[in-house]
Design a protein around this motif. Structure first.
Motif, short mmCIF file in Angstrom:
data_model
loop_
_atom_site.label_atom_id
_atom_site.label_comp_id
_atom_site.label_asym_id
_atom_site.label_seq_id
_atom_site.Cartn_x
_atom_site.Cartn_y
_atom_site.Cartn_z
N ASN A 34 -3.67 7.80 -2.39
CA ASN A 34 -3.05 9.01 -1.74
C ASN A 34 -1.51 8.80 -2.05
O ASN A 34 -0.74 9.62 -2.29
CB ASN A 34 -3.12 8.80 -0.28
CG ASN A 34 -4.53 9.88 0.05
OD1 ASN A 34 -4.87 10.56 -0.70
ND2 ASN A 34 -5.22 8.97 0.99
N THR B 214 -4.19 11.05 9.32
CA THR B 214 -2.97 10.75 8.17
C THR B 214 -3.45 11.63 6.74
O THR B 214 -2.61 11.60 6.02
CB THR B 214 -3.24 9.18 7.50
OG1 THR B 214 -4.57 8.87 7.60
CG2 THR B 214 -2.58 8.33 8.51
N GLY C 24 2.92 3.03 8.06
CA GLY C 24 3.02 4.06 9.04
C GLY C 24 3.28 3.48 10.32
O GLY C 24 4.28 4.14 10.94
N LEU D 8 -7.59 2.17 3.74
CA LEU D 8 -7.58 1.05 4.76
C LEU D 8 -7.81 -0.25 3.92
O LEU D 8 -7.86 -1.33 4.42
CB LEU D 8 -8.41 1.14 6.00
CG LEU D 8 -7.90 2.49 6.75
CD1 LEU D 8 -8.91 2.32 8.13
CD2 LEU D 8 -6.49 2.65 6.95
N LYS E 253 8.38 7.61 6.48
CA LYS E 253 7.23 7.53 7.61
C LYS E 253 7.58 7.53 9.03
O LYS E 253 7.14 7.97 10.00
CB LYS E 253 6.42 6.32 7.17
CG LYS E 253 6.04 6.21 5.76
CD LYS E 253 4.53 6.31 5.77
CE LYS E 253 4.27 6.31 4.26
NZ LYS E 253 3.24 5.32 3.81
N THR F 278 -1.58 14.14 2.46
CA THR F 278 -1.46 13.00 3.32
C THR F 278 -0.04 12.66 3.70
O THR F 278 0.88 13.17 2.92
CB THR F 278 -2.17 11.62 2.70
OG1 THR F 278 -1.30 11.29 1.73
CG2 THR F 278 -3.56 12.12 1.97
N PHE F 279 0.07 11.94 4.87
CA PHE F 279 1.34 11.47 5.13
C PHE F 279 2.11 10.61 4.21
O PHE F 279 3.25 10.51 4.25
CB PHE F 279 0.91 10.29 6.62
CG PHE F 279 0.66 9.00 6.23
CD1 PHE F 279 -0.51 8.81 5.62
CD2 PHE F 279 1.53 8.16 6.62
CE1 PHE F 279 -0.93 7.65 5.13
CE2 PHE F 279 1.21 6.65 6.15
CZ PHE F 279 -0.07 6.44 5.54
N LYS F 280 1.31 10.15 3.18
CA LYS F 280 2.13 9.54 2.26
C LYS F 280 3.34 10.41 1.47
O LYS F 280 4.27 9.83 0.78
CB LYS F 280 1.00 9.22 0.95
CG LYS F 280 -0.06 8.32 1.22
CD LYS F 280 0.38 6.64 1.56
CE LYS F 280 -0.76 6.04 1.76
NZ LYS F 280 -0.20 4.52 2.17
N TYR G 132 -3.15 4.66 15.00
CA TYR G 132 -2.67 4.66 13.82
C TYR G 132 -4.02 3.96 12.93
O TYR G 132 -4.01 2.92 13.07
CB TYR G 132 -1.58 4.10 13.53
CG TYR G 132 -0.92 4.95 12.21
CD1 TYR G 132 -0.08 5.91 12.23
CD2 TYR G 132 -1.03 4.19 11.04
CE1 TYR G 132 0.60 6.52 11.10
CE2 TYR G 132 -0.60 4.76 9.93
CZ TYR G 132 0.10 6.12 10.01
OH TYR G 132 0.68 6.75 8.97
N PRO G 133 -4.06 4.52 11.74
CA PRO G 133 -5.10 3.82 10.90
C PRO G 133 -4.38 3.05 9.83
O PRO G 133 -3.37 3.73 9.37
CB PRO G 133 -5.79 5.22 10.11
CG PRO G 133 -4.94 6.25 10.21
CD PRO G 133 -4.18 5.97 11.46
N THR G 134 -4.50 1.74 9.97
CA THR G 134 -3.61 0.77 9.46
C THR G 134 -4.33 0.23 7.90
O THR G 134 -5.16 -0.59 8.08
CB THR G 134 -3.19 -0.35 10.39
OG1 THR G 134 -2.65 0.46 11.46
CG2 THR G 134 -2.26 -1.16 9.91
N GLY G 135 -3.50 0.35 6.89
CA GLY G 135 -3.93 -0.25 5.79
C GLY G 135 -2.74 -1.19 5.31
O GLY G 135 -2.68 -2.56 5.76
N GLY G 136 -1.66 -0.90 4.70
CA GLY G 136 -0.39 -1.60 4.24
C GLY G 136 0.48 -1.75 5.45
O GLY G 136 1.13 -2.50 5.63
N CYS H 198 -9.38 13.15 7.23
CA CYS H 198 -10.13 12.01 6.26
C CYS H 198 -10.72 10.97 6.98
O CYS H 198 -10.36 10.79 8.34
CB CYS H 198 -8.79 11.41 5.50
SG CYS H 198 -7.55 10.70 6.32
N ASN I 36 -4.03 2.83 -3.31
CA ASN I 36 -5.27 3.21 -3.22
C ASN I 36 -5.52 4.76 -3.20
O ASN I 36 -6.65 5.23 -3.38
CB ASN I 36 -5.62 2.89 -1.91
CG ASN I 36 -6.35 1.23 -1.59
OD1 ASN I 36 -6.61 0.75 -2.46
ND2 ASN I 36 -5.86 0.80 -0.46
C1 LIG Z 1 -5.15 8.52 4.34
C2 LIG Z 1 -4.58 7.15 4.46
N1 LIG Z 1 -4.48 6.69 5.77
C3 LIG Z 1 -3.99 5.67 6.12
C4 LIG Z 1 -3.35 4.68 5.14
C5 LIG Z 1 -3.06 3.39 5.42
O1 LIG Z 1 -1.58 3.64 5.64
P1 LIG Z 1 -0.50 2.51 5.94
O2 LIG Z 1 -0.11 1.74 4.36
O3 LIG Z 1 0.66 3.13 6.17
O4 LIG Z 1 -1.01 1.57 6.79
C6 LIG Z 1 -3.58 5.38 3.83
C7 LIG Z 1 -3.12 4.14 2.77
O5 LIG Z 1 -3.42 4.34 1.45
C8 LIG Z 1 -4.21 6.44 3.50
O6 LIG Z 1 -4.16 6.86 2.11
#
Ligand SMILES: Cc1ncc(COP(=O)(O)O)c(C=O)c1O
Ligand SMILES: [Zn+2]
Length: 402
Positions: free
Chosen positions: A135, A375, A240, A299, A212, A107-109, A233-237, A345, A133
């Protein structure tokens, strides 16, 4: 190394960069600032041609001083694929997907962990702790193993089981909590205060974003420095999307791109959409999302610390925020696999759901260049796909294909 200082985007306080640091005294994350004129004088697009295809090719824009401190597993320069079949189906001939499933740890992490762990090593950090979470924990545990840094990782019990194994195999200390990432964050917060560890939580240290932002650099370079119209972009924290925005602004500042920013789109699940709700209400900060739950586990961030930075990136680029349903995310995951051969994913699949809706609503026009950010690899989410099969006895013949 061209870092000039660290800056608080909220109260504009500045800090020197050569000591371990966490948040500003006002509680905001800190951003790394560079001597942009010196970068412009030293870096060049031509010089990139002879560099390795990893994220350290942008070393002038990165915060690590000494090469010997770089902790690398070969991260970066993931493919930017043209989705010809889906593009045809959606009437979007210029539809691309940047595939972060190809990067170390899947993953991009890995980008944030590579730069974050390198800088932690450079600053002499011996122990760091973080909530995750899954990754990010896997990525940081891997890079810390290489860097010789002890990692303490706390993740929700419900996170996909693969992440536990990925963390455990590196020798990091793993703890599971019967709760959300926000609960894991509180546990880490208490521990770092008690033991004096470094807190590597999302945005509580300034260097993860720097890794990132290289996604933005790569998209620009891969499109021959012509920025796309839209990045989804899929956004959680939010690191990214904040990182991509920061990276593209830096490229604009040194004149490598023409200054027309892509419209940045944050996608969330309807099961946890604090950024979308804030954007719809034209607010500059989010409100804690109760009962957060989604198949796109990454997310599940009920109240991102950097919410105001995500929203700023969306507002400043005339982007938008959109929530998609979990069953729709799983349909998109299938579509990407059946049409394009990509097992992505659920978080990455959400970007296709968003693109389809934005095309239907006319927000994306057919000739626009659109980049979906996948991601991570679907291989880390085996339970997201249900499989129907016929079991054969050895003497049985195969049926004709339909
Ligand atoms: C696969 C994947 N995509 C997207 C995200 C969200 O990332 P961000 O924190 O950069 O918004 C995560 C965060 O855990 C993730 O594991
Ligand atoms: Zn501040």
């Amino acid at each position: 190394m061209f870092v000039s200082h660290l800056e608080c985007p909220k109260c504009k306080a500045t800090f020197e960069s050569e000591k371990p640091i966490q948040l500003c005294q006002c509680g905001s994350p800190l951003l790394v600032r560079y001597h942009m004129k010196k970068i412009a004088g030293s870096a060049s697009k031509d010089a990139l041609n002879s560099r390795k295809p990893d994220l350290w090719r942008y070393r002038e824009f990165l915060p690590v001083r000494k090469e010997e401190n770089i902790v690398s597993l070969g991260e970066g320069m993931t493919p930017l694929l043209r989705l010809t079949n889906l593009g045809h189906e959606l009437g979007l001939p210029n539809l691309y997907l940047k595939d972060e499933g190809m990067i170390p740890t899947g993953t991009f992490k890995a980008r944030g962990a590579a730069v974050g762990a390198s800088r932690a090593k450079e600053l002499g950090i011996k122990v760091l702790a973080m909530p995750t979470n899954g990754n990010a924990g896997g990525a940081w545990a891997s890079y810390c193993a290489k860097a010789g840094i002890k990692a303490v990782i706390v993740m929700p019990k419900n996170a996909p089981a693969i992440h536990r194994r990925e963390v455990a195999v590196t020798g990091a200390d793993l703890f599971l909590v019967d709760g959300l990432i926000s609960d894991a964050g509180q546990i880490v917060n208490r521990a770092v205060k008690k033991y004096g560890w470094f807190d590597a939580s999302t945005l509580k240290e300034p260097y993860r974003i720097e890794g990132k932002k290289t996604m933005g650099f790569e998209i620009a370079e891969q499109l021959n420095w012509k920025l796309p119209d839209v990045i989804i972009y899929p956004t959680g924290g939010g690191v990214g999307i904040i990182g991509i925005y920061k990276g593209l602004k830096e490229l604009e500042e040194i004149g490598w791109v023409d200054g027309r920013m892509p419209r940045l789109v944050a996608v969330q699940s309807t099961g946890c959409a604090p950024i979308v709700k804030a954007w719809e209400e034209r607010r500059t900060e989010s409100i804690f999302w109760q009962d957060a739950q989604t198949v796109a586990f990454g997310l599940t961030v009920p109240k991102p610390l950097g919410d105001f930075l995500v929203l700023e990136a969306i507002y400043n680029t005339k982007g938008c925020a959109i929530a998609v349903q979990d069953d729709d995310i799983l349909k998109s995951q299938r579509m990407l696999a059946t049409r394009e051969g990509l097992f992505v994913c659920p978080e990455g699949a959400a970007t296709l759901s968003a693109a389809m809706r934005l095309v239907r609503e006319g927000w994306i026009k057919s000739q626009e260049n659109v980049v979906l950010l996948n991601t991570g690899t679907g291989l880390k989410y085996p339970e997201s796909v249900t499989v129907e099969f016929i079991e054969l006895r050895p003497e049985e013949d195969l049926p004709e294909v339909e």
